[in-house]
Design a protein around this motif. Structure first.
Motif, PDB file in Angstrom:
ATOM      1  N   GLN A   9     -19.894  -4.743 -10.757  1.00 20.40           N
ATOM      2  CA  GLN A   9     -18.655  -4.049 -11.124  1.00 20.40           C
ATOM      3  C   GLN A   9     -18.956  -2.581 -11.426  1.00 20.40           C
ATOM      4  N   TYR A  36     -14.181   2.590   1.119  1.00 16.65           N
ATOM      5  CA  TYR A  36     -13.441   3.740   0.636  1.00 16.65           C
ATOM      6  C   TYR A  36     -14.089   4.253  -0.638  1.00 16.65           C
ATOM      7  N   GLN A  38     -13.484   6.662  -4.054  1.00 18.68           N
ATOM      8  CA  GLN A  38     -12.411   7.198  -4.871  1.00 18.68           C
ATOM      9  C   GLN A  38     -12.977   7.970  -6.055  1.00 18.68           C
ATOM     10  N   GLY A  41      -8.678  10.598 -10.465  1.00 20.64           N
ATOM     11  CA  GLY A  41      -7.489  11.412 -10.237  1.00 20.64           C
ATOM     12  C   GLY A  41      -7.105  11.565  -8.779  1.00 20.64           C
ATOM     13  N   GLU A  42      -7.816  10.875  -7.896  1.00 20.89           N
ATOM     14  CA  GLU A  42      -7.525  10.975  -6.467  1.00 20.89           C
ATOM     15  C   GLU A  42      -7.285   9.600  -5.879  1.00 20.89           C
ATOM     16  N   GLY A  43      -6.709   9.583  -4.686  1.00 23.59           N
ATOM     17  CA  GLY A  43      -6.598   8.329  -3.964  1.00 23.59           C
ATOM     18  C   GLY A  43      -7.889   8.024  -3.228  1.00 23.59           C
ATOM     19  N   PRO A  44      -8.096   6.752  -2.859  1.00 18.13           N
ATOM     20  CA  PRO A  44      -9.286   6.400  -2.082  1.00 18.13           C
ATOM     21  C   PRO A  44      -9.286   7.121  -0.739  1.00 18.13           C
ATOM     22  N   LEU A  46     -11.448   7.148   3.149  1.00 20.49           N
ATOM     23  CA  LEU A  46     -12.389   6.428   4.012  1.00 20.49           C
ATOM     24  C   LEU A  46     -13.743   7.106   4.013  1.00 20.49           C
ATOM     25  N   PHE A  89     -14.731   1.064  -2.849  1.00 18.33           N
ATOM     26  CA  PHE A  89     -14.017  -0.150  -2.503  1.00 18.33           C
ATOM     27  C   PHE A  89     -14.463  -0.642  -1.124  1.00 18.33           C
ATOM     28  N   PHE A 102      -8.495  -5.361  -0.085  1.00 13.65           N
ATOM     29  CA  PHE A 102      -9.507  -4.618  -0.814  1.00 13.65           C
ATOM     30  C   PHE A 102     -10.216  -5.492  -1.837  1.00 13.65           C
ATOM     31  N   THR A 104     -12.505  -5.503  -5.568  1.00 20.44           N
ATOM     32  CA  THR A 104     -12.185  -5.002  -6.903  1.00 20.44           C
ATOM     33  C   THR A 104     -12.892  -3.694  -7.234  1.00 20.44           C
TER      34      THR A 104
ATOM     35  N   ARG B   9       3.980  12.339 -10.227  1.00 20.51           N
ATOM     36  CA  ARG B   9       2.562  12.098 -10.476  1.00 20.51           C
ATOM     37  C   ARG B   9       2.379  11.174 -11.690  1.00 20.51           C
ATOM     38  N   HIS B  41      -8.966  -5.693 -10.872  1.00 24.16           N
ATOM     39  CA  HIS B  41      -8.216  -6.270  -9.750  1.00 24.16           C
ATOM     40  C   HIS B  41      -8.311  -5.430  -8.486  1.00 24.16           C
ATOM     41  N   GLY B  42      -8.814  -4.250  -8.594  1.00 27.67           N
ATOM     42  CA  GLY B  42      -8.897  -3.391  -7.420  1.00 27.67           C
ATOM     43  C   GLY B  42      -7.517  -2.959  -6.951  1.00 27.67           C
ATOM     44  N   LEU B  43      -7.361  -2.870  -5.657  1.00 27.97           N
ATOM     45  CA  LEU B  43      -6.093  -2.466  -5.047  1.00 27.97           C
ATOM     46  C   LEU B  43      -5.379  -3.711  -4.532  1.00 27.97           C
ATOM     47  N   PHE B  90      -0.444   3.505  -5.587  1.00 24.25           N
ATOM     48  CA  PHE B  90      -0.830   4.312  -4.436  1.00 24.25           C
ATOM     49  C   PHE B  90       0.014   3.945  -3.226  1.00 24.25           C
ATOM     50  N   PHE B 105      -4.491   7.735   1.944  1.00 25.13           N
ATOM     51  CA  PHE B 105      -3.850   7.479   0.662  1.00 25.13           C
ATOM     52  C   PHE B 105      -3.274   8.756   0.056  1.00 25.13           C
ATOM     53  N   GLY B 106      -2.221   8.569  -0.735  1.00 30.24           N
ATOM     54  CA  GLY B 106      -1.732   9.633  -1.579  1.00 30.24           C
ATOM     55  C   GLY B 106      -2.584   9.744  -2.835  1.00 30.24           C
ATOM     56  N   SER B 107      -2.196  10.645  -3.732  1.00 28.47           N
ATOM     57  CA  SER B 107      -2.960  10.891  -4.956  1.00 28.47           C
ATOM     58  C   SER B 107      -2.570   9.974  -6.106  1.00 28.47           C
TER      59      SER B 107
END
Lengths: 112, 114
Positions: A9, A36, A38, A41-44, A46, A89, A102, A104, B9, B41-43, B90, B105-107
């Protein structure tokens, strides 16, 4: 039920070491496995991906090792740097599906 | 530059409140997704769509509705918000329906239900 599992984890390595992140899956129909990355404060985003017809994929310091028989794969981050500190991820898709499932996530910290 | 833009946001609402999360993509992608991210739990996939007017149910749809008004815009609706829906949301888009389709992905939108 969790179809894609990741371990550990969380992981801490020293700068310059190789970090190894593990992923396993249950669905034999999965045949595409992206990773992915991450940052807070950002999205994942690739990072690197492999198809089940291959057993290894390299891109820069990132390598995926894939074992179809065992239904697992691992991401190796060679010569880890503090900038590699992020959550990683593992994901999977396949068969007639296109949506990703995805795991965890593994939180990696690279200590300088 | 191709992108996925989410708004707001951050959002705070009360239990029972009505919330709409917005997502717009300029990638010319057909597929759009809503995920929630929770520690341990992840995404997890809530809803997804493969085009304007289309909606597909994901893995954790209870308490959520979604609507895809155009190819660019995908909305997630919480009509009676509950504290269990406090999460990081997301939106993502992807190009095609074959294996190997990668997500943008978005932020994220951080939602707190009090």
């Amino acid at each position: 039920q969790q179809q894609v599992r990741q371990s550990p984890q969380s992981l801490t390595v020293w700068e310059g070491e190789t970090a190894i992140l593990n992923c396993s899956y249950e669905n034999s129909a999965f045949d595409y496995f992206p990773w992915y990355q991450q940052f807070p404060g950002e999205g994942p985003a690739l990072l690197i991906a492999i198809r089940s017809v291959s057993d290894k994929k390299e891109d820069g310091g990132f390598t995926i090792f894939f074992n179809k028989r065992e239904k697992n794969l691992s991401l190796h981050i060679k010569d880890s740097q503090p900038g590699d500190s992020a959550t990683y991820f593992c994901a999977a898709s396949g068969g007639m599906g296109y949506k990703l499932t995805f795991g965890t996530g593994t939180s990696l910290l690279v200590d300088p | 530059e191709a992108a996925v833009t989410q708004s707001p946001r951050n959002k705070v609402t009360v239990t029972g409140g009505n919330v709409t999360l917005s997502c717009r993509q300029t990638n010319s992608h057909n597929y759009m997704y809503w995920y929630r991210q929770d520690t341990g739990h992840g995404l997890r996939l809530i809803h997804y769509s493969y085009g304007a007017g289309n909606l597909q149910i994901g893995d954790v749809p209870d308490g959520y509705k979604a609507t895809r008004t155009t190819q660019e815009d995908f909305f997630l609706l919480l009509e009676l918000a509950s504290p269990s829906q406090t999460s990081l949301y997301f939106c993502a888009s992807s190009a095609r329906d074959r294996e190997g389709s990668d997500y943008t992905f978005g932020s994220g939108t951080r939602l707190l239900v009090i």
